[in-house]
Design an enzyme around this catalytic site. Structure first.
Site, PDB file in Angstrom:
ATOM      1  N   ASN A  35       0.826  -1.202   0.000  1.00 47.56           N
ATOM      2  CA  ASN A  35       0.000   0.000   0.000  1.00 47.56           C
ATOM      3  C   ASN A  35       0.855   1.245   0.000  1.00 47.56           C
ATOM      4  O   ASN A  35       1.978   1.239   0.511  1.00 47.56           O
ATOM      5  CB  ASN A  35      -0.890   0.059   1.261  1.00 47.56           C
ATOM      6  N   GLU A  41       3.830  -1.567  24.163  1.00 47.26           N
ATOM      7  CA  GLU A  41       4.917  -1.129  25.041  1.00 47.26           C
ATOM      8  C   GLU A  41       5.170  -2.081  26.205  1.00 47.26           C
ATOM      9  O   GLU A  41       6.147  -1.927  26.935  1.00 47.26           O
ATOM     10  CB  GLU A  41       4.615   0.260  25.580  1.00 47.26           C
ATOM     11  N   GLN A  42       4.298  -3.097  26.367  1.00 44.41           N
ATOM     12  CA  GLN A  42       4.532  -4.093  27.416  1.00 44.41           C
ATOM     13  C   GLN A  42       5.377  -5.272  26.931  1.00 44.41           C
ATOM     14  O   GLN A  42       5.785  -6.108  27.736  1.00 44.41           O
ATOM     15  CB  GLN A  42       3.203  -4.614  27.967  1.00 44.41           C
ATOM     16  N   ASP A  63       4.562  -4.725  12.211  1.00 40.36           N
ATOM     17  CA  ASP A  63       5.221  -5.310  11.045  1.00 40.36           C
ATOM     18  C   ASP A  63       6.720  -5.450  11.277  1.00 40.36           C
ATOM     19  O   ASP A  63       7.341  -6.419  10.830  1.00 40.36           O
ATOM     20  CB  ASP A  63       4.957  -4.445   9.809  1.00 40.36           C
TER      21      ASP A  63
END
EC number: 2.7.1.15
Length: 315
Positions: free
Chosen positions: A10, A232-233, A261
């Site tokens: 895309n 973020e964990q 990704d």
């Protein structure tokens, strides 16, 4: 041997906003930017950068083949040409990225001040990649096959079957979320999902790493190996003999577009090199975190040196 990525390409149209609009509301944003994207293309670039350039051939020898091969469709338009050229610059084989007479896929992305995004995808040429377009030739020499869900589900299933027949390890990043047929899951070696996709598949939100680990073990009853990314964990993983939690690399995030990704591409690269799932998840966590420190999707993906340095910081 190669990593074969079958999926979407895309052109991302990105605008930065103070906050995301409510339904029916109009807000002003920044000048828009164009970035090469698509989950398939992003993951191919992430894998290629993590693997690094092929070793140069000795004098008189056959030039080295790209380590990553992309299979997909683009339009016969400017966006399609830019996407193919971008992959070529990353030393990715694009012989199976064919231009066809339909618009190239486009993603409309709004990024707020926290780096959080909303995305609307117009699939365009991506949805013209049909099962009958895939042949064993595209999977010849594949060691790892990477799939996502921005192309028709029947095509994903056919690609998984051909990857398995070629003796490759098949990774399915089940994004965007949708119901997955059992016959597809039977062909998958490793399932990768984020929190919302895990919720879609199980009906339960992974509200904590502990809960995510429980859901990963549950999903591993259908697919032997499962990874759930937690932003973020970090991420959790489960396989037949073990399971675990990998905290994230701490960074200053500005844009999380493409972070998932980056994770999948680096994970695939690590598995291609023969690393364990535990180590591959570490590579993925680092790549995903580093991708949030820059704006854009492919433009933000880290190189091999950055990933390895980040993995060392986790140790």
């Amino acid at each position: 041997m190669s990593v074969v990525v079958v999926g979407s390409l895309n052109m991302d149209l990105v605008v930065r906003v103070g906050r995301h609009p409510r339904p029916g509301e109009t807000i002003l944003g920044s000048d828009y930017e164009t970035h090469c994207g698509g989950k398939g293309a992003n993951q191919a670039v992430a894998a290629a950068r993590t693997l690094g350039k092929p070793a140069p051939a000795k004098a008189g020898a056959t030039p080295p083949q790209p380590l990553v091969r992309m299979v997909g469709r683009v339009g016969q338009d400017e966006f399609g040409q830019r996407l193919r050229n971008s992959l070529k610059r990353e030393q990715i084989n694009v012989h199976a990225v064919l231009p066809i007479p339909t618009p190239t896929g486009v993603a409309f992305i709004a990024v707020n001040e926290k780096g959080e995004n909303t995305i609307i995808v117009s699939p365009g040429a991506n949805y013209r990649l049909r099962p009958e377009n895939l042949t064993p030739a595209e999977f010849d020499g594949a060691k790892v096959v990477v799939l996502q869900l921005e192309i028709p589900l029947d095509t994903v299933r056919r690609a998984a079957e051909l990857g398995r027949s070629a003796g490759a390890r098949v990774i399915l990043n089940a994004a965007p979320a949708q119901k997955l047929p059992e016959k597809l899951l039977e062909q998958v070696d490793l399932l990768v999902v984020n929190e919302s996709e895990a919720l879609s598949l199980t009906g339960v939100a992974p509200a904590s790493p502990e809960k995510a680990l429980e859901l990963a073990r549950q999903l591993s009853q259908k697919v032997a190996r499962v990874v759930i990314t937690l932003g973020e964990q970090g991420a959790v993983w489960a396989e037949p003999a073990a399971s675990g939690y990998q905290p994230a690399l701490r960074v200053e995030s500005v844009d999380n577009t493409g972070a998932g990704d980056a994770f999948v591409g680096a994970l695939a690269a690590a598995l291609y090199e023969g690393h364990s799932l535990v180590e591959a998840v570490r590579w993925g966590v680092v790549a995903g975190a580093l991708a949030t420190t820059r704006v854009g999707a492919q433009s933000a993906l880290p190189c091999r040196t950055e990933v390895l340095e980040g993995v060392a910081r986790l140790s």
